[in-house]
Design a protein around this motif. Structure first.
Motif, PDB file in Angstrom:
ATOM      1  N   UNK A  98       3.138   0.835 -10.398  1.00 44.23           N
ATOM      2  CA  UNK A  98       3.866  -0.230  -9.709  1.00 44.23           C
ATOM      3  C   UNK A  98       5.348   0.124  -9.594  1.00 44.23           C
ATOM      4  N   UNK A  99       5.942   0.597 -10.691  1.00 45.43           N
ATOM      5  CA  UNK A  99       7.359   0.958 -10.669  1.00 45.43           C
ATOM      6  C   UNK A  99       7.663   2.059  -9.664  1.00 45.43           C
ATOM      7  N   UNK A 100       6.821   3.080  -9.613  1.00 40.55           N
ATOM      8  CA  UNK A 100       6.995   4.153  -8.617  1.00 40.55           C
ATOM      9  C   UNK A 100       6.986   3.582  -7.206  1.00 40.55           C
ATOM     10  N   UNK A 101       6.045   2.683  -6.967  1.00 34.60           N
ATOM     11  CA  UNK A 101       5.879   2.093  -5.642  1.00 34.60           C
ATOM     12  C   UNK A 101       7.089   1.259  -5.235  1.00 34.60           C
ATOM     13  N   UNK A 102       7.813   0.733  -6.226  1.00 31.76           N
ATOM     14  CA  UNK A 102       8.984  -0.095  -5.954  1.00 31.76           C
ATOM     15  C   UNK A 102      10.236   0.726  -5.654  1.00 31.76           C
ATOM     16  N   UNK A 103      10.202   2.025  -5.942  1.00 29.19           N
ATOM     17  CA  UNK A 103      11.377   2.869  -5.699  1.00 29.19           C
ATOM     18  C   UNK A 103      11.541   3.158  -4.216  1.00 29.19           C
ATOM     19  N   UNK A 104      12.731   2.978  -3.701  1.00 26.22           N
ATOM     20  CA  UNK A 104      12.998   3.270  -2.292  1.00 26.22           C
ATOM     21  C   UNK A 104      12.934   4.777  -2.066  1.00 26.22           C
ATOM     22  N   UNK A 105      12.328   5.157  -0.958  1.00 27.58           N
ATOM     23  CA  UNK A 105      12.250   6.571  -0.600  1.00 27.58           C
ATOM     24  C   UNK A 105      11.094   7.315  -1.218  1.00 27.58           C
ATOM     25  N   UNK A 106      10.245   6.610  -1.987  1.00 30.16           N
ATOM     26  CA  UNK A 106       9.077   7.248  -2.596  1.00 30.16           C
ATOM     27  C   UNK A 106       7.844   6.807  -1.811  1.00 30.16           C
ATOM     28  N   UNK A 107       7.236   7.753  -1.091  1.00 34.49           N
ATOM     29  CA  UNK A 107       6.138   7.410  -0.201  1.00 34.49           C
ATOM     30  C   UNK A 107       4.760   7.639  -0.807  1.00 34.49           C
ATOM     31  N   UNK A 108       3.747   7.367   0.012  1.00 37.00           N
ATOM     32  CA  UNK A 108       2.346   7.437  -0.425  1.00 37.00           C
ATOM     33  C   UNK A 108       2.000   8.835  -0.947  1.00 37.00           C
ATOM     34  N   UNK A 109       2.419   9.883  -0.215  1.00 40.46           N
ATOM     35  CA  UNK A 109       2.030  11.249  -0.589  1.00 40.46           C
ATOM     36  C   UNK A 109       2.733  11.725  -1.855  1.00 40.46           C
ATOM     37  N   UNK A 110       3.967  11.268  -2.075  1.00 38.54           N
ATOM     38  CA  UNK A 110       4.656  11.617  -3.322  1.00 38.54           C
ATOM     39  C   UNK A 110       3.918  11.029  -4.516  1.00 38.54           C
ATOM     40  N   UNK A 111       3.499   9.773  -4.391  1.00 35.89           N
ATOM     41  CA  UNK A 111       2.747   9.147  -5.478  1.00 35.89           C
ATOM     42  C   UNK A 111       1.407   9.855  -5.665  1.00 35.89           C
ATOM     43  N   UNK A 112       0.762  10.226  -4.567  1.00 32.40           N
ATOM     44  CA  UNK A 112      -0.509  10.952  -4.671  1.00 32.40           C
ATOM     45  C   UNK A 112      -0.323  12.249  -5.468  1.00 32.40           C
ATOM     46  N   UNK A 113       0.759  12.957  -5.189  1.00 36.19           N
ATOM     47  CA  UNK A 113       1.020  14.219  -5.877  1.00 36.19           C
ATOM     48  C   UNK A 113       1.236  13.982  -7.379  1.00 36.19           C
ATOM     49  N   UNK A 114       1.956  12.927  -7.717  1.00 35.53           N
ATOM     50  CA  UNK A 114       2.208  12.628  -9.121  1.00 35.53           C
ATOM     51  C   UNK A 114       0.945  12.178  -9.850  1.00 35.53           C
ATOM     52  N   UNK A 115       0.118  11.368  -9.176  1.00 36.63           N
ATOM     53  CA  UNK A 115      -1.141  10.933  -9.785  1.00 36.63           C
ATOM     54  C   UNK A 115      -2.040  12.146 -10.052  1.00 36.63           C
ATOM     55  N   UNK A 116      -2.106  13.063  -9.071  1.00 35.60           N
ATOM     56  CA  UNK A 116      -2.944  14.256  -9.234  1.00 35.60           C
ATOM     57  C   UNK A 116      -2.399  15.164 -10.339  1.00 35.60           C
ATOM     58  N   UNK A 117      -1.075  15.350 -10.359  1.00 39.46           N
ATOM     59  CA  UNK A 117      -0.470  16.273 -11.322  1.00 39.46           C
ATOM     60  C   UNK A 117      -0.585  15.767 -12.759  1.00 39.46           C
TER      61      UNK A 117
END
Length: 365
Positions: free
Chosen positions: A9-28
């Motif tokens: 949730x916190x990642x999603x609330x950050x400005x400039x952080x998009x869907x693919x960036x979160x996908x990369x972090x979840x995978x990593x």
């Protein structure tokens, strides 16, 4: 320490952080996102993030920031549902880019109910409004949620019809959950929050802009077994929702109109291309045996109907009893047509008999 879903949730609330960036972090991190709170920019750069993005996350993703944002949503009566939650809508998990976070006002359980999307022009004829209202009411009476986008015109008529029925409705916004667009539907939004559910993937304070609405449409179709287009001109935006439904391997229905009406040119073209023609609610419900309730039982605040045990469903359950099986293999083993297999699988998911897995595999629960 905050858990993984709260950090998502916190990642999603950050400005400039998009869907693919979160996908990369979840995978990593294999979903272990709580470790990001102690990460250094070099750690995130090692995950393939650009240096400026890595620094932005490390500087701003703090426990204080996340707790403050959670409290803001709590004070506004907005619930937070993440892709890591067990009650995340099962059908929405299947689309190409399911939202990482959903912001919800109303009964979140309805998001996992059997639903049919209904969309169309913002400037309908009297015929179009009547059809949307009546189909919405009769779907709700059958225990099927009606999903739409709270826009003026067909959307609003479909929502009102569903609220007049025994069931309920899902409104998907193209803005933050603290806003209503258009403003003329503010009172309708209040009714939906009280009797149904409003949902969006956009954080509080997201400015309304045209580009968000096509993204919103993928959620409308993604939550639904099928999409009904009631009235649409040749270049209507509601046809985007129909296209997205097809991309998601969901059904598309269209309500016919006069051949001479510009507002029906889009729906008539859909029918010509193979969409099922809808003149009455039974034309929709017959595609989903076992999903609809009989006798007008309320679909509000309840889960999908129990296991109906059709022959096709029992056959699939037998095939999935030992181990997960891929969709393509199920096509071969069953001999079913693509659309029919997908429909039976969706029914079993809604009845909580099976679960979709990554890579288009399915397993018995």
């Amino acid at each position: 320490m905050l858990n993984d879903r709260i950090v998502l949730f916190g990642l999603h609330e950050l400005k400039g952080i998009g869907w693919k960036t979160i996908e990369r972090l979840v995978a990593a991190t294999s979903g272990a996102l709580s470790g990001l709170l102690a990460a250094e920019p070099a750690d995130l750069a090692g995950f393939g993030l650009k240096p400026n993005i890595a620094v932005a996350i490390c500087d701003n993703l703090t426990e204080d920031f996340i707790v403050q944002r959670l409290e803001l949503y709590r004070t506004k009566g907005i619930a937070v549902l993440t892709a890591l939650d067990a009650n995340y809508p099962p059908l929405l998990k299947e689309i190409a880019q399911p939202p990482w976070v959903l912001y919800v006002r109303g009964d979140a359980r309805l998001l996992s109910n059997a639903a049919i999307a209904m969309v169309g022009t913002r400037s309908p004829t009297a015929y179009g409004k009547k059809m949307a209202y009546e189909l919405g009411k009769k779907l709700a009476d059958a225990g099927v949620c009606v999903a739409s986008g709270l826009a003026r015109g067909i959307d609003a008529s479909a929502h009102r019809g569903a609220l007049a029925g025994a069931g309920s409705t899902i409104a998907v916004l193209g803005c933050g959950a603290d806003s209503v667009y258009p403003v003329e539907n503010a009172s309708l939004a209040i009714d939906i929050i009280q009797k149904g559910v409003i949902v969006t993937e956009y954080p509080i304070g997201t400015a309304i802009r045209p580009g968000l609405f096509p993204q919103r449409n993928r959620i409308i179709s993604g939550l639904s077994l099928g999409t009904v287009v009631v009235e649409a001109a040749e270049r209507s935006g509601s046809l985007i929702t129909a296209d997205q439904a097809l991309e998601q391997s969901r059904d598309v229905f269209a309500v016919p109109g006069p051949a001479t009406s510009p507002k029906s040119s889009g729906t008539l073209e859909l029918i010509r291309q193979g969409a099922k023609m809808v003149a009455r609610v039974e034309d929709i419900l017959e595609e989903y045996p076992g999903v609809a309730r009989t006798g007008g039982a309320s679909g509000r605040n309840s889960a999908p109907t129990g296991f109906a045990g059709t022959g096709d469903e029992r056959k699939l359950l037998d095939l999935l009893a030992a181990e997960p099986v891929a969709f393509d293999e199920l096509l071969v083993l069953t001999g079913y047509e693509f659309g029919h297999l997908h429909s039976v699988l969706l029914n079993l998911i809604l009845k909580k008999e099976i679960e979709p897995l990554p890579g288009s595999f399915y397993t018995k629960l």
